[in-house]
Scaffold this active site. Structure first.
Site, PDB file in Angstrom:
ATOM      1  N   CYS A   1      34.844  77.138 -85.567  1.00 48.03           N
ATOM      2  CA  CYS A   1      34.398  78.026 -84.492  1.00 48.03           C
ATOM      3  C   CYS A   1      33.737  79.289 -85.027  1.00 48.03           C
ATOM      4  O   CYS A   1      32.979  79.942 -84.308  1.00 48.03           O
ATOM      5  CB  CYS A   1      35.566  78.382 -83.580  1.00 48.03           C
TER       6      CYS A   1
ATOM      7  N   GLU B   1      40.550  81.562 -77.067  1.00 47.19           N
ATOM      8  CA  GLU B   1      39.849  81.576 -78.350  1.00 47.19           C
ATOM      9  C   GLU B   1      38.727  80.555 -78.255  1.00 47.19           C
ATOM     10  O   GLU B   1      38.975  79.348 -78.306  1.00 47.19           O
ATOM     11  CB  GLU B   1      40.816  81.249 -79.498  1.00 47.19           C
TER      12      GLU B   1
END
Length: 454
Positions: free
Chosen positions: A243, A209
């Protein structure tokens, strides 16, 4: 800490079969939920220490999201762990086909500092539901939260089942020398590459991720007040250290001034009388210096102020930005929004497709044509139309990247799937044995095979 011994004890515990029963997994999820609820004050204090997060933001973006994930798993796990029957082709008559979910074994979960509780423990929920043991490695950049996680896990579970390893790069490297059955990593692209290279030596499956420069487009049909408010939300949340934060703004030239006006109004609503004390700070001096360097030589039309003493950067909008500007060469990870104007949507598409595929994409428009064009031409992990950030909060959808922004997905059922191997099984009857597959191959059996397999 002796990592060889630690992993060996976990593997021995896993191979005992203790973690496989549904009752064990459900009990572990309940214990984790109770431990989080009992330690809510500790978590809030840790977040305040590491990032200056308020209790509200801590619960909304960290503790509450983990509890939501646990609730969803407790509700659905009994169905997920069942053996599932599937149809058997006529060529395999007479037989039964079924798929059996099984845990991978001992997993390594490496988490980042920006959402140090949520991004650490949501994967842990998946590992528990999947029936695995896990070594959990929080980020050293968020030491108070890392310590809180170690306390919560250490007081709730035996180390042969779940264990937290604290520390920095030395501990990370040492852990990666061990052989795990699965590695789940959240963090930077460069570290993700190194982890994938290390995992390849043992053919260990990985979920990565990562991140990237997530664009947001605002066209002239958008509801400008809402667009500004929702983009500002995505940029000030966790001081932009998200993110999936909108990294840069592509705005149609005709509505640029209106957007800037509404963005400034939104910030005044968020922070009455200019009181920014509840806004998070940049995690460390190293990261603060990196982000503030991105402001050098740029034109701030909103914000631009910094407080080095507490690593704080005001919500900022930059204009006169081009694709070649230095701030467009890396992920910002701060509350700074570079603004680039465009005339036609194709200009946006060309720019976005010239960059690595982002983790998120946001489009503000009332045009179905624009919406379809973006979805048909741009590749990205996930995103929103007329909002930011919130797509990752739906447990019915997976969250993950593509290309440089990562591989694999989790959240909800996909968290279970990530830590589960699905075994395909056929149970063949013994009362009938069709001879056509055996030697000697005959023309008659060849014709029969061709009829059945087409």
């Amino acid at each position: 800490m002796n990592f060889d011994s630690l992993v060996a004890h976990q593997r021995e515990y896993f191979q005992s079969g203790a973690t496989r029963p549904l009752s064990f997994r459900m009990d572990a999820l309940r214990k984790l939920r109770q431990a989080l609820q009992d330690n809510e004050a500790l978590i809030s204090e840790a977040m305040k220490s590491d990032l200056n997060k308020s209790p509200f933001e801590t619960y909304m973006t960290e503790t509450g999201m983990v509890l939501e994930e646990i609730r969803y798993h407790l509700k659905h796990l009994p169905k997920w762990v069942r053996t599932k029957s599937v149809r058997t082709p006529i060529t395999q008559f007479h037989a039964k086909s079924f798929v059996v979910p099984e845990p991978y074994g001992v997993a390594l979960l490496m988490s980042p500092w920006n959402y140090p509780l949520q991004l650490c423990l949501v994967p842990v929920v998946g590992a528990i539901s999947g029936g695995n043991c896990a070594v959990i490695k929080p980020s050293a950049y968020a030491p108070a939260t890392s310590s809180a996680i170690a306390k919560i896990i250490g007081e709730t579970f035996p180390p042969e089942y779940l264990v937290v390893v604290e520390g920095g790069r030395e501990e990370n490297n040492a852990l990666l020398e061990e052989v795990f059955d699965y590695i789940f990593f959240t963090g930077s692209v460069e570290v993700g590459k190194a982890i994938m290279e290390t995992a390849a030596k043992n053919l260990t499956p990985v979920t990565l991720e990562l991140g990237g420069k997530s664009p947001v487009i605002v066209d002239e049909t958008a509801n400008m007040k809402l667009a500004a408010k929702r983009i500002a939300f995505g940029k000030v949340l966790n001081a932009g250290q998200t993110c999936v934060a909108p990294d840069y703004l592509l705005i149609q030239q005709s509505v640029k001034d209106q957007f800037l006006e509404e963005y400034a109004k939104a910030l005044k609503e968020f922070f009455p009388e200019g009181n920014l004390s509840a806004m998070p700070v940049i995690i460390s001096e190293k990261h603060f210096q990196r982000v503030t360097r991105l402001l050098e030589g740029e034109t701030a039309v909103i914000g631009g102020g910094i407080d080095e003493g507490r690593r704080f950067i005001e919500p900022t909008v930059l204009t006169n930005i081009t694709p070649d500007s230095s701030i467009m060469q890396e992920e910002i990870f701060g509350p700074i929004l570079p603004l680039i104007t465009y005339t036609e949507l194709d200009e946006c598409i060309t720019l976005i497709r010239s960059l690595p595929r982002p983790l998120a994409f946001y489009l503000f428009t009332e045009s179905r044509t624009a919406e379809k064009k973006i979805l048909d031409t741009c590749s990205f992990g996930g995103g929103c139309i007329n909002d930011t950030i919130i797509h990752l909060a739906n447990p019915l959808m997976g969250f993950g990247g593509v290309g440089a922004s990562g591989m694999g997905s989790y959240h909800g059922k996909l968290s279970f799937d990530t830590f589960t191997h699905y075994r395909s099984m056929i149970k063949k009857s013994t009362w009938l044995d069709l001879p056509m597959r055996y030697h000697p191959y005959t023309e008659k059996n060849f014709k029969l095979i061709r009829k059945l397999m087409k």
